[in-house]
Design a protein around this motif. Structure first.
Motif, PDB file in Angstrom:
ATOM      1  N   PRO A 170       0.754  -1.274  -0.008  1.00 16.87           N
ATOM      2  CA  PRO A 170      -0.147   0.032   0.013  1.00 16.87           C
ATOM      3  C   PRO A 170       0.894   1.315  -0.132  1.00 16.87           C
ATOM      4  CG  PRO A 170      -0.998  -1.527   1.432  1.00 16.87           C
ATOM      5  CD  PRO A 170       0.532  -2.144   1.084  1.00 16.87           C
ATOM      6  N   GLN A 173       1.912   1.925  -3.449  1.00 21.92           N
ATOM      7  CA  GLN A 173       0.879   2.314  -4.240  1.00 21.92           C
ATOM      8  C   GLN A 173       0.649   3.705  -3.882  1.00 21.92           C
ATOM      9  OE1 GLN A 173      -2.407  -0.191  -3.188  1.00 21.92           O
ATOM     10  NE2 GLN A 173      -1.677  -2.167  -4.293  1.00 21.92           N
ATOM     11  N   HIS A 174       0.527   4.087  -2.756  1.00 21.78           N
ATOM     12  CA  HIS A 174       0.226   5.355  -2.419  1.00 21.78           C
ATOM     13  C   HIS A 174       1.128   6.555  -2.959  1.00 21.78           C
ATOM     14  CE1 HIS A 174      -3.188   5.786   0.459  1.00 21.78           C
ATOM     15  NE2 HIS A 174      -3.108   4.291   0.460  1.00 21.78           N
ATOM     16  N   ASP A 201      -5.920  -1.846  -6.827  1.00 24.18           N
ATOM     17  CA  ASP A 201      -5.377  -0.505  -6.008  1.00 24.18           C
ATOM     18  C   ASP A 201      -6.187   0.581  -6.025  1.00 24.18           C
ATOM     19  OD1 ASP A 201      -5.010   0.313  -8.553  1.00 24.18           O
ATOM     20  OD2 ASP A 201      -2.546   0.129  -8.541  1.00 24.18           O
ATOM     21  N   ALA A 204      -6.189   3.274  -2.918  1.00 24.20           N
ATOM     22  CA  ALA A 204      -4.897   3.910  -2.584  1.00 24.20           C
ATOM     23  C   ALA A 204      -5.030   5.500  -3.705  1.00 24.20           C
ATOM     24  CB  ALA A 204      -3.773   3.459  -2.912  1.00 24.20           C
TER      25      ALA A 204
END
Length: 228
Positions: A170, A173-174, A201, A204
């Motif tokens: 995550p 992804q962010h 995703d 995110a």
């Protein structure tokens, strides 16, 4: 309720929950159904369940579906890599193009957009992960490309698109989606679109400001690339 309708309801709930967690209005996040390799019947089913925006990667496949579904009020988005010899039908048959990554393509789309149609909505594709196999301009190339595209007739630059390197982390992804948002914000006011986030995703992406999430597998199931 059909499987596609059930899937749409589940994805809409994911979008709603992600928006709520980020203190965003879910109405500002468009659900773009990625219908590549899926038959026209699946798009018709999705339309019956309330979807209007559909993204296609393969031009000839998309044009065939557009003919078959001409009775429906659909908005077509081209989201795949663009070859120079394909720009004319894209300019003529789509409302959005998310995958412009060089000026030559933008110039051809502008010149070939029929005068009787509204300006073509454009997102510039940025390769935020630096993958050699991915399309997209580099972050360093983006400002000059954006400036040039804003000067072209019959195009409306709306924002940016990216397909970052796949990851289940995550934080990664962010970071990729935040990078695209920062690049968009640096270009100045007036750009309202961030096309980012897919089935795995989207949470995110929404947290980092996505206005279009491009969802295929979670709506239509796994793709069979052996089909025409």
């Amino acid at each position: 309720m059909s499987t596609i309708a059930e899937n749409i309801a589940k994805v809409r709930e994911r979008i709603r929950e992600a928006a709520q967690a980020s203190q965003r209005d879910s109405a500002t996040i468009g659900l773009l159904a990625v219908s590549k390799t899926k038959p026209a019947a699946a798009i018709r089913e999705a339309h019956a369940a309330g979807l209007r925006d559909f993204g296609e990667n393969y031009l000839q496949e998309a044009l065939g579906k557009q003919l078959e579904l001409a009775d429906l009020d659909l908005t077509w988005h081209f989201i795949g890599p663009i070859q120079s010899n394909k720009t004319k039908p894209i300019a003529e048959h789509f409302a959005w193009v998310h995958s412009v990554d060089r000026l030559k393509i933008a110039e051809r789309l502008a010149a070939q957009r029929p005068a009787g149609l509204p300006p073509l909505n454009i997102c510039l594709q940025v390769n935020v992960s630096g993958e050699a196999s991915k399309s997209g301009c580099t972050p360093d190339e983006l400002p000059a490309l954006a400036q040039a595209v804003t000067q072209l007739p019959q195009l409306r630059l709306r924002g940016l698109m990216t397909i970052p390197e796949p990851t289940d982390d995550p934080a990664e992804q962010h970071a990729a989606f935040a990078r695209l948002r920062e690049l968009r914000d640096r270009l100045g006011p007036g750009l309202d679109s961030l096309s980012m986030g897919m089935s795995h995703d989207l949470e995110a992406a929404i947290a980092e400001g996505a206005t279009w999430v491009r969802i295929g597998t979670a709506l239509f199931g796994a793709r069979d690339y052996g089909q025409p």
